[in-house]
Design a protein around this motif. Structure first.
Motif, PDB file in Angstrom:
ATOM      1  N   THR A 161       0.852  -1.194   0.000  1.00 48.57           N
ATOM      2  CA  THR A 161       0.000   0.000   0.000  1.00 48.57           C
ATOM      3  C   THR A 161       0.885   1.240   0.000  1.00 48.57           C
ATOM      4  OG1 THR A 161      -1.763  -1.136   1.197  1.00 48.57           O
ATOM      5  CG2 THR A 161      -1.798   1.267   1.228  1.00 48.57           C
ATOM      6  N   PHE A 162       0.745   2.050  -1.045  1.00 43.36           N
ATOM      7  CA  PHE A 162       1.473   3.315  -1.133  1.00 43.36           C
ATOM      8  C   PHE A 162       0.666   4.346  -0.344  1.00 43.36           C
ATOM      9  CE2 PHE A 162       4.648   2.341  -4.414  1.00 43.36           C
ATOM     10  CZ  PHE A 162       4.164   1.132  -4.889  1.00 43.36           C
ATOM     11  N   ARG A 163       1.212   4.770   0.787  1.00 43.92           N
ATOM     12  CA  ARG A 163       0.456   5.623   1.722  1.00 43.92           C
ATOM     13  C   ARG A 163      -0.012   6.935   1.088  1.00 43.92           C
ATOM     14  NH1 ARG A 163       3.922   5.412   7.373  1.00 43.92           N
ATOM     15  NH2 ARG A 163       3.765   3.172   7.727  1.00 43.92           N
ATOM     16  N   ASP A 164       0.931   7.713   0.541  1.00 44.28           N
ATOM     17  CA  ASP A 164       0.567   9.037   0.009  1.00 44.28           C
ATOM     18  C   ASP A 164      -0.308   8.929  -1.239  1.00 44.28           C
ATOM     19  OD1 ASP A 164       1.991  10.112   2.070  1.00 44.28           O
ATOM     20  OD2 ASP A 164       3.799  10.543   0.877  1.00 44.28           O
ATOM     21  N   ALA A 165       0.017   7.975  -2.092  1.00 45.10           N
ATOM     22  CA  ALA A 165      -0.757   7.802  -3.331  1.00 45.10           C
ATOM     23  C   ALA A 165      -2.114   7.172  -3.050  1.00 45.10           C
ATOM     24  CB  ALA A 165       0.022   6.946  -4.321  1.00 45.10           C
ATOM     25  N   GLY A 166      -2.236   6.491  -1.901  1.00 43.83           N
ATOM     26  CA  GLY A 166      -3.495   5.844  -1.550  1.00 43.83           C
ATOM     27  C   GLY A 166      -3.807   4.673  -2.462  1.00 43.83           C
ATOM     28  N   VAL A 167      -2.760   4.000  -2.929  1.00 44.45           N
ATOM     29  CA  VAL A 167      -2.937   2.888  -3.871  1.00 44.45           C
ATOM     30  C   VAL A 167      -2.465   1.592  -3.228  1.00 44.45           C
ATOM     31  CG1 VAL A 167      -2.230   1.955  -6.101  1.00 44.45           C
ATOM     32  CG2 VAL A 167      -2.567   4.408  -5.846  1.00 44.45           C
ATOM     33  N   THR A 168      -3.273   0.549  -3.353  1.00 43.81           N
ATOM     34  CA  THR A 168      -2.847  -0.776  -2.897  1.00 43.81           C
ATOM     35  C   THR A 168      -2.651  -1.672  -4.107  1.00 43.81           C
ATOM     36  OG1 THR A 168      -4.005  -0.554  -0.788  1.00 43.81           O
ATOM     37  CG2 THR A 168      -3.472  -2.787  -1.512  1.00 43.81           C
ATOM     38  N   VAL A 169      -1.466  -2.250  -4.197  1.00 40.78           N
ATOM     39  CA  VAL A 169      -1.150  -3.133  -5.318  1.00 40.78           C
ATOM     40  C   VAL A 169      -1.096  -4.563  -4.794  1.00 40.78           C
ATOM     41  CG1 VAL A 169       0.520  -3.696  -7.106  1.00 40.78           C
ATOM     42  CG2 VAL A 169       0.194  -1.320  -6.412  1.00 40.78           C
ATOM     43  N   ASP A 170      -1.985  -5.403  -5.308  1.00 40.98           N
ATOM     44  CA  ASP A 170      -1.985  -6.819  -4.951  1.00 40.98           C
ATOM     45  C   ASP A 170      -1.405  -7.586  -6.134  1.00 40.98           C
ATOM     46  OD1 ASP A 170      -2.608  -9.520  -4.434  1.00 40.98           O
ATOM     47  OD2 ASP A 170      -4.253  -8.906  -3.120  1.00 40.98           O
ATOM     48  N   ALA A 171      -0.326  -8.337  -5.873  1.00 44.76           N
ATOM     49  CA  ALA A 171       0.355  -9.038  -6.970  1.00 44.76           C
ATOM     50  C   ALA A 171      -0.580  -9.985  -7.714  1.00 44.76           C
ATOM     51  CB  ALA A 171       1.548  -9.807  -6.422  1.00 44.76           C
ATOM     52  N   ALA A 172      -1.535 -10.563  -7.009  1.00 38.24           N
ATOM     53  CA  ALA A 172      -2.426 -11.553  -7.630  1.00 38.24           C
ATOM     54  C   ALA A 172      -3.432 -10.908  -8.575  1.00 38.24           C
ATOM     55  CB  ALA A 172      -3.153 -12.333  -6.552  1.00 38.24           C
ATOM     56  N   THR A 173      -3.858  -9.698  -8.276  1.00 36.22           N
ATOM     57  CA  THR A 173      -4.936  -9.089  -9.066  1.00 36.22           C
ATOM     58  C   THR A 173      -4.457  -7.893  -9.882  1.00 36.22           C
ATOM     59  OG1 THR A 173      -5.544  -7.727  -7.154  1.00 36.22           O
ATOM     60  CG2 THR A 173      -6.717  -9.810  -7.439  1.00 36.22           C
ATOM     61  N   SER A 190      -3.223  -5.460 -12.614  1.00 36.71           N
ATOM     62  CA  SER A 190      -3.200  -5.422 -14.078  1.00 36.71           C
ATOM     63  C   SER A 190      -3.111  -3.970 -14.503  1.00 36.71           C
ATOM     64  CB  SER A 190      -4.445  -6.084 -14.659  1.00 36.71           C
ATOM     65  OG  SER A 190      -5.583  -5.363 -14.256  1.00 36.71           O
ATOM     66  N   GLY A 191      -2.545  -3.740 -15.656  1.00 34.52           N
ATOM     67  CA  GLY A 191      -2.388  -2.382 -16.140  1.00 34.52           C
ATOM     68  C   GLY A 191      -1.248  -1.660 -15.434  1.00 34.52           C
ATOM     69  N   VAL A 192      -1.237  -0.343 -15.590  1.00 38.75           N
ATOM     70  CA  VAL A 192      -0.160   0.465 -15.023  1.00 38.75           C
ATOM     71  C   VAL A 192      -0.651   1.169 -13.761  1.00 38.75           C
ATOM     72  CG1 VAL A 192       1.451   2.359 -15.470  1.00 38.75           C
ATOM     73  CG2 VAL A 192       0.807   0.822 -17.328  1.00 38.75           C
ATOM     74  N   VAL A 193       0.119   1.063 -12.682  1.00 36.89           N
ATOM     75  CA  VAL A 193      -0.239   1.707 -11.415  1.00 36.89           C
ATOM     76  C   VAL A 193       0.578   2.998 -11.287  1.00 36.89           C
ATOM     77  CG1 VAL A 193      -0.274   1.444  -8.914  1.00 36.89           C
ATOM     78  CG2 VAL A 193      -0.660  -0.551 -10.376  1.00 36.89           C
ATOM     79  N   THR A 194      -0.110   4.103 -11.024  1.00 37.57           N
ATOM     80  CA  THR A 194       0.563   5.394 -10.903  1.00 37.57           C
ATOM     81  C   THR A 194       0.888   5.689  -9.443  1.00 37.57           C
ATOM     82  OG1 THR A 194      -0.685   6.182 -12.819  1.00 37.57           O
ATOM     83  CG2 THR A 194       0.405   7.848 -11.483  1.00 37.57           C
ATOM     84  N   VAL A 195       2.181   6.013  -9.205  1.00 35.70           N
ATOM     85  CA  VAL A 195       2.631   6.282  -7.830  1.00 35.70           C
ATOM     86  C   VAL A 195       3.435   7.591  -7.795  1.00 35.70           C
ATOM     87  CG1 VAL A 195       2.689   3.844  -7.193  1.00 35.70           C
ATOM     88  CG2 VAL A 195       4.724   4.901  -8.159  1.00 35.70           C
ATOM     89  N   THR A 228       5.779   6.091   1.112  1.00 34.72           N
ATOM     90  CA  THR A 228       6.071   5.020   2.065  1.00 34.72           C
ATOM     91  C   THR A 228       5.156   3.841   1.743  1.00 34.72           C
ATOM     92  OG1 THR A 228       6.622   6.649   3.746  1.00 34.72           O
ATOM     93  CG2 THR A 228       6.181   4.417   4.512  1.00 34.72           C
ATOM     94  N   VAL A 229       5.759   2.683   1.616  1.00 38.48           N
ATOM     95  CA  VAL A 229       4.991   1.497   1.215  1.00 38.48           C
ATOM     96  C   VAL A 229       4.890   0.517   2.384  1.00 38.48           C
ATOM     97  CG1 VAL A 229       4.803  -0.370  -0.463  1.00 38.48           C
ATOM     98  CG2 VAL A 229       5.916   1.773  -1.117  1.00 38.48           C
ATOM     99  N   ASP A 230       3.666   0.176   2.727  1.00 36.87           N
ATOM    100  CA  ASP A 230       3.428  -0.885   3.721  1.00 36.87           C
ATOM    101  C   ASP A 230       3.222  -2.176   2.939  1.00 36.87           C
ATOM    102  OD1 ASP A 230       3.399   0.892   5.965  1.00 36.87           O
ATOM    103  OD2 ASP A 230       1.402   1.550   5.341  1.00 36.87           O
ATOM    104  N   TRP A 231       4.149  -3.103   3.100  1.00 34.44           N
ATOM    105  CA  TRP A 231       4.082  -4.344   2.310  1.00 34.44           C
ATOM    106  C   TRP A 231       3.784  -5.549   3.190  1.00 34.44           C
ATOM    107  CZ3 TRP A 231       7.513  -8.079   3.780  1.00 34.44           C
ATOM    108  CH2 TRP A 231       8.649  -7.669   4.477  1.00 34.44           C
ATOM    109  N   THR A 232       3.215  -6.548   2.585  1.00 32.02           N
ATOM    110  CA  THR A 232       2.950  -7.802   3.293  1.00 32.02           C
ATOM    111  C   THR A 232       3.059  -8.969   2.308  1.00 32.02           C
ATOM    112  OG1 THR A 232       1.355  -9.021   4.606  1.00 32.02           O
ATOM    113  CG2 THR A 232       0.460  -7.533   2.973  1.00 32.02           C
ATOM    114  N   GLY A 233       3.518 -10.102   2.786  1.00 30.02           N
ATOM    115  CA  GLY A 233       3.644 -11.278   1.933  1.00 30.02           C
ATOM    116  C   GLY A 233       3.413 -12.537   2.740  1.00 30.02           C
ATOM    117  N   SER A 234       2.902 -13.568   2.093  1.00 32.75           N
ATOM    118  CA  SER A 234       2.677 -14.817   2.816  1.00 32.75           C
ATOM    119  C   SER A 234       2.791 -16.014   1.883  1.00 32.75           C
ATOM    120  CB  SER A 234       1.297 -14.799   3.482  1.00 32.75           C
ATOM    121  OG  SER A 234       0.286 -14.752   2.504  1.00 32.75           O
ATOM    122  N   VAL A 235       3.114 -17.159   2.469  1.00 30.77           N
ATOM    123  CA  VAL A 235       3.180 -18.419   1.714  1.00 30.77           C
ATOM    124  C   VAL A 235       2.232 -19.423   2.385  1.00 30.77           C
ATOM    125  CG1 VAL A 235       5.506 -18.114   0.804  1.00 30.77           C
ATOM    126  CG2 VAL A 235       5.205 -19.088   3.069  1.00 30.77           C
TER     127      VAL A 235
END
Lengths: 69, 181
Positions: free
Chosen positions: B39-51, B53-58, B63-70
């Motif tokens: 989640t890009f805090r200032d841009a207010g954009v959340t990028v999910d690797a699974a979903t 598509s297209g170009v994300v503007t940042v 500051t990016v809050d990231w999370t990952g899991s297996v």
């Protein structure tokens, strides 16, 4: 045929297409990792060399056909 | 006339490549069983690797809050994130990790600050992969900085270079434009 002209125009073609490729990347027309960024300068080099050879031939032909005083 | 035909063929080839590049695959690669998002805090954009598509503007700075899991205990693991460059230049690794763990998820916060010299219009691909006992997980996302490309002096240098070399080439090719009597 003018090897100097062929090399000169080929280099100019390379640089011209390199800058065109940069423009396309900077304006978001193609992605940074696109093959176009690599292909365009090479295309400029080849086409520039060919056009340089043609221009040299055309100039040599023109001078040969020009009337002498 | 032959020359024009070759130029046309070259143009078609370049446009075909450009068209295919615009649809470069984003999201997770088939067979990937992990999940990752940021989640890009200032841009207010959340990028999910699974979903994604297209170009994300940042933004250039954020500051990016990231999370990952297996899906299961990873055991020995390794991975990295990189930015793709034009061929044949390969990639630039942004971050890499490795270790041995039984934890199935992780999260954190990253701050980045890119100079405003970096032109806004550039669309670049950020890709990454993670390998552990569960298998391989890989994906990519296309990002672009917001703002006008003309806000960067680098863009003006490039436009100037295009104009100068174009005029130079036209000047050197004058005999081609001269009418043959």
């Amino acid at each position: 045929m003018g090897v100097g002209r062929i090399i000169g125009v080929a280099v100019l073609g390379f640089l011209f297409m390199f800058f065109v490729a940069l423009d396309l990347v900077f304006f978001g027309v193609v992605a940074l990792d696109s093959a176009v960024v690599t292909v365009l300068p090479v295309l400029g080099l080849v086409v520039g060399g060919v056009l340089g050879a043609l221009a040299g031939r055309r100039q040599a032909g023109g001078q040969a056909g020009a009337p002498t005083a | 006339m032959k020359l024009m035909r070759w130029c046309f063929a070259g143009g078609v080839m370049v446009l075909t490549l450009a068209g295919s590049a615009a649809h470069a695959g984003a999201g997770l690669e088939p067979g990937s069983t992990c999940s990752a998002s940021g989640t890009f805090r200032d841009a207010g954009v959340t990028v999910d690797a699974a979903t994604s598509s297209g170009v994300v503007t940042v933004h250039h700075t954020d500051t990016v809050d990231w999370t990952g899991s297996v899906t299961g205990a990873p055991g020995p693991y390794s991975g990295s994130v990189w930015v793709k460059l034009p061929p044949p230049f390969g990639t630039v690794t942004v971050r890499s990790w490795s270790g041995d763990s039984q934890t199935t998820s992780n999260s954190g916060t990253e701050h980045y600050n890119l100079p405003s010299m970096v032109p806004a219009g550039i669309t670049f691909t950020v890709a990454g992969e993670h390998k552990d006992n569960n298998g391989r997980c890989a994906g990519s996302v296309q990002l672009q900085f917001d703002g006008s490309p003309l806000g960067s002096p680098i863009t003006w240098v490039s436009l100037g270079g295009t104009a100068i070399t174009g005029i130079g080439a036209a000047f050197a090719l004058r005999p081609l434009f001269r009418k043959v009597m």
